[in-house]
Scaffold this motif. Sequence first.
Motif, PDB file in Angstrom:
ATOM      1  N   LEU A 193      -0.780  -5.474   1.707  1.00 26.10           N
ATOM      2  CA  LEU A 193       0.601  -5.858   1.376  1.00 26.10           C
ATOM      3  C   LEU A 193       0.611  -7.194   0.631  1.00 26.10           C
ATOM      4  O   LEU A 193       1.403  -7.402  -0.290  1.00 26.10           O
ATOM      5  CB  LEU A 193       1.450  -5.944   2.650  1.00 26.10           C
ATOM      6  N   ILE A 215       7.313   1.295   5.338  1.00 24.76           N
ATOM      7  CA  ILE A 215       6.807   2.629   4.996  1.00 24.76           C
ATOM      8  C   ILE A 215       5.342   2.526   4.553  1.00 24.76           C
ATOM      9  O   ILE A 215       4.492   3.284   5.001  1.00 24.76           O
ATOM     10  CB  ILE A 215       7.688   3.277   3.912  1.00 24.76           C
ATOM     11  N   VAL A 216       5.060   1.568   3.691  1.00 21.49           N
ATOM     12  CA  VAL A 216       3.668   1.391   3.238  1.00 21.49           C
ATOM     13  C   VAL A 216       2.774   1.053   4.434  1.00 21.49           C
ATOM     14  O   VAL A 216       1.698   1.624   4.616  1.00 21.49           O
ATOM     15  CB  VAL A 216       3.577   0.278   2.175  1.00 21.49           C
ATOM     16  N   PHE A 266      12.475  -1.811   4.014  1.00 20.56           N
ATOM     17  CA  PHE A 266      12.011  -0.493   4.461  1.00 20.56           C
ATOM     18  C   PHE A 266      10.718  -0.096   3.743  1.00 20.56           C
ATOM     19  O   PHE A 266       9.802   0.468   4.339  1.00 20.56           O
ATOM     20  CB  PHE A 266      13.074   0.582   4.188  1.00 20.56           C
ATOM     21  N   ALA A 267      10.657  -0.391   2.457  1.00 21.94           N
ATOM     22  CA  ALA A 267       9.471   0.007   1.686  1.00 21.94           C
ATOM     23  C   ALA A 267       8.214  -0.624   2.286  1.00 21.94           C
ATOM     24  O   ALA A 267       7.173   0.025   2.401  1.00 21.94           O
ATOM     25  CB  ALA A 267       9.638  -0.380   0.225  1.00 21.94           C
ATOM     26  N   THR A 268       8.313  -1.884   2.678  1.00 18.83           N
ATOM     27  CA  THR A 268       7.172  -2.563   3.304  1.00 18.83           C
ATOM     28  C   THR A 268       6.739  -1.812   4.557  1.00 18.83           C
ATOM     29  O   THR A 268       5.541  -1.586   4.780  1.00 18.83           O
ATOM     30  CB  THR A 268       7.565  -4.008   3.669  1.00 18.83           C
ATOM     31  N   ARG A 294      14.877  -2.745   0.677  1.00 14.02           N
ATOM     32  CA  ARG A 294      13.628  -3.321   0.154  1.00 14.02           C
ATOM     33  C   ARG A 294      12.619  -3.477   1.289  1.00 14.02           C
ATOM     34  O   ARG A 294      11.436  -3.179   1.145  1.00 14.02           O
ATOM     35  CB  ARG A 294      13.891  -4.686  -0.478  1.00 14.02           C
TER      36      ARG A 294
END
Lengths: 321, 321
Positions: A120, A101-102, A97-99, A95
Amino acid sequence: MRRIVVLSGGIGGARFLRGLKRAAPDADITVIGNTGDDIHLFGLKVCPDLDTVMYTLGGGIHEAQGWGRADETFTVKEELAAYGVGPEWFGLGDRDFATHIVRTQMLEAGYPLSAVTEALCQRWQPGVRLLPMTDDRVETHVLIDDGVGGRKAVHFQEYWVRLRAAVAAHAVVPVGADQAKPAPGVLQAVEAADVIVFPPSNPVVSVGTILAVPGMREGIASAGVPVVGLSPIVGDAPVRGMADKVLAAVGVEATAAAVAQHYGSGLLDGWLVDTVDAHAVKAVEDDGIRCRAVPLMMTDLDAAAAMATAALELAGEVTAA
Amino acid sequence: MRRIVVLSGGIGGARFLRGLKRAAPDADITVIGNTGDDIHLFGLKVCPDLDTVMYTLGGGIHEAQGWGRADETFTVKEELAAYGVGPEWFGLGDRDFATHIVRTQMLEAGYPLSAVTEALCQRWQPGVRLLPMTDDRVETHVLIDDGVGGRKAVHFQEYWVRLRAAVAAHAVVPVGADQAKPAPGVLQAVEAADVIVFPPSNPVVSVGTILAVPGMREGIASAGVPVVGLSPIVGDAPVRGMADKVLAAVGVEATAAAVAQHYGSGLLDGWLVDTVDAHAVKAVEDDGIRCRAVPLMMTDLDAAAAMATAALELAGEVTAA
């Protein structure tokens, strides 16, 4: 006390902020977050302190752990390890990681970190305005023994997470801070504040790093509003983390009074120590800093809210004085 | 037939290669992989065809699906969607993400895609030498109606995955191919080959894109060794995928014979059609391409191995002729 500015690190700051929102539901809270412990991992930009604040206030935090996401899995990390790609000591979940990546994608598209953080927060709705201390790169390094008679600098995260602060820190250097500019809105928020709060975050590597950005210390000192802090040291030991290790590196004793003196009366108007440190109140006040002893263990949201209330009351005393 | 070179796309090529390894266990197999359908997603470099070959031969493939990882989860993708970050139509799983993170990190560190692919294969041990057709950027675009009377180009993945090839393709353009150089080792492998195989991959967007890299077609034609192919069209329909759609875009009928003629006798020495297309053998041979009809449905590994054996036997016939 409508406009509150808080200089925050990770867990301690984030939990205090949750209490502050409860204690002052109508306040306009701006959080200036430490970015000195940001790190590039797997080609991605990771901002541990900003994320801890965002996840904690946005309801996504792993409560028991204090950092990272609730209901987290670690598939990506395991797969990276299967490729022989580390570090393995940094716990990045799927989870989380997604932050990153964005964030990385936006940074690579040219957006400054402050704009990325705002984007974010669109998802997390933390209920505060979260600003990174700077859009520039600042990286806290810790000077340790190199094991062969000399010394070497390691990234703060390596010192803190990999080495668990188990070796002596000879110096803490916020590399790049001297060239950094406060992020857009930071000095304006300080200027417009009714009160400025140093939560029980690490005085060296969290609040100290924010204060190392040129203009921050001066802006706070000249804001003409109460500056109050809460001791992260209770009974001569850090409430969490290993603040004593980095305090030693800057020649400061790990006591509630010594931390107040480290900030100094030129910056700090009020200081809260824990009731077990009531004996320290006089020494702090002798240094020209108004001091009160209240419970400072953030055992739950109510305790954090009570601490926030006490901090705002102390600020009121300062104003009235 | 010790040194075999295979020009491969994704699923069809990968499954054929698994059969080839079984059929020729002692062979030295070099796979030249299509990179025209590579795409940047979430700031990461994704190479669908290379990964499908790598996962299939390395034992990590999602068998039923034919692409992506077995036991896959989609936490990162769900979290990205929660940030409003897409596209959602491309199925990147958590395990798969790790591959793209490692690849992107290496590319950003300056390694060419060929070196990155080699590094990834260190983990997967595919048992073949997997080379991207080029280290340069080639991106297959498909020209479709724009819905307002004109035409527009979309990335092949958008055409294939998002639109499911449901709209007419007017042209297929491997953008950048004319400026691309074959990756290190590609032409050398072609030159040293004992046989060159076109597996039942898409003749336009897979094998066709590889052949569009300057030097490839000439290198293959002048290698002086048998070049044999297997029809991806069985009974006038693609075995999988939507090859008929992109064949139409290049003016080629979706028949086993038409695809052989599209490759042409200047390039192709031998062609396998499915037994249901036995009627096409004469037309292909009339065009100067030796042709045999054998079962071409890769229902399992044995079937794929039998196809590979038939291809190598056909190459042997070409050599003996």
